[in-house]
Scaffold this active site. Sequence first.
Site, PDB file in Angstrom:
ATOM      1  NE  ARG A   1      27.207  41.417  46.260  1.00 20.09           N
ATOM      2  CZ  ARG A   1      27.124  42.051  45.116  1.00 20.09           C
ATOM      3  NH1 ARG A   1      26.480  41.497  44.093  1.00 20.09           N
ATOM      4  NH2 ARG A   1      27.697  43.229  44.935  1.00 20.09           N
ATOM      5  CG  ASP A   2      30.444  41.645  42.416  1.00 19.72           C
ATOM      6  OD1 ASP A   2      29.597  41.193  41.637  1.00 19.72           O
ATOM      7  OD2 ASP A   2      31.264  42.511  42.096  1.00 19.72           O
TER       8      ASP A   2
ATOM      9  CG  ASN B   1      34.344  41.609  41.102  1.00 22.84           C
ATOM     10  OD1 ASN B   1      33.762  42.685  41.039  1.00 22.84           O
ATOM     11  ND2 ASN B   1      33.708  40.459  41.295  1.00 22.84           N
TER      12      ASN B   1
ATOM     13  CG  HIS C   1      32.738  47.366  42.485  1.00 19.90           C
ATOM     14  ND1 HIS C   1      32.340  46.525  43.498  1.00 19.90           N
ATOM     15  CD2 HIS C   1      32.716  46.619  41.359  1.00 19.90           C
ATOM     16  CE1 HIS C   1      32.086  45.325  42.998  1.00 19.90           C
ATOM     17  NE2 HIS C   1      32.314  45.348  41.692  1.00 19.90           N
TER      18      HIS C   1
ATOM     19  CB  CYS D   1      32.757  40.579  32.582  1.00 16.13           C
ATOM     20  SG  CYS D   1      31.789  41.975  31.989  1.00 16.13           S
TER      21      CYS D   1
ATOM     22  CG  HIS E   1      34.125  44.739  37.065  1.00 16.68           C
ATOM     23  ND1 HIS E   1      32.944  44.278  36.554  1.00 16.68           N
ATOM     24  CD2 HIS E   1      33.971  44.731  38.406  1.00 16.68           C
ATOM     25  CE1 HIS E   1      32.106  43.997  37.539  1.00 16.68           C
ATOM     26  NE2 HIS E   1      32.695  44.267  38.677  1.00 16.68           N
TER      27      HIS E   1
HETATM   28 MG    MG Z   1      31.835  43.551  40.545  1.00 15.09          MG
END
Ligand code: MG
Length: 322
Positions: free
Chosen positions: A24-25, A259, A217, A250, A219
């Site tokens: 997803r992300d 991520n 979460h 990003c 990065h």
């Molecule tokens: Mg992310």
Amino acid sequence: MSASDGPGGNLGREYVRIYEVGPRDGLQNEARPVPTVEKRRFIELLVAAGLREIEATSFVALRAVPQLADADALLPLLPRRRGVRYPVLVPNLRGLERAASAGADAIAVFTAATDAFAEHNIGMRVDASLETFATVLERAGGLGWWRRGYVSTAFGCPYTGRVEPERAVRVAERLLDLGVDEVCFGDTVGVAVPSHVRALLARATAAGIPMERVALHFHDTRGTAVANVVAGLDAGVRCFDASTGGTGGCPYAPGAAGNLATEDLVYLLDGLGFGHGVDLPRLLDAARFIAAVLGRPLSSKVGQAGGWDPQTGQPVGRGSEG
Ligand code: MG
């Protein structure tokens, strides 16, 4: 216990949940759209590697995120296994209905610590987003679904700068009041450092938020993701998001990493002695697969170097040793 020392001693092997966000992300932030069949294969490989929580897709408006426009088709194709959960992002009741039709039983809602980011990202101020989510979360709760709430820009906002812990924690408290099982603080722009992580978690603890209901979460935009995970572990957090292959750049720093890569997280947790259920060589198979689909080299550290076998001193999971 300090995570930096490893669990060791007589505390036994503690378990950390790895919440995979690659499909997803990760893919949402890749320029190249991935065919549904390749997404299914990617997720099959992630399950085979031992991942048990995989955020699969998003039921936002089809035009908003073209990379995930196949959500309705993808979800029913995923391997259903006991103990495997596929949360999906849902922005509103219409998204929830679509998710239900596709067989979802776990959702995530997505707001932010700052109005500026929420308005840019989801077209609503934070208050309005929480009003919308109240009905979504109530309906999902009635269906017995697992529910997560994201607080993005929990450390910094691309429009307003540094975010103070109390601001992020206030939004988390409101999400928990609305019934989410877990709240996830996101370092959307990749600016957090361990002292900021510690300050946020101390504030959350002071507000009465149990660490068992917190996920982080991170990065790796500025190389601090692994250090931030250690700060989270030390504070008692036991759920971390990561993206296999380090997918998802990003959007606020073109060309930079996004991520935290799942393989980098797994290597860290292995070395610290935490249990997590993921097999690194098989995970690297999944990472190489998605990198090939996206047509670019692996951006993760462990993807490039391989893991490391302390017995032999040799790299593991490079692909040749199977
Ligand atoms: Mg992310």
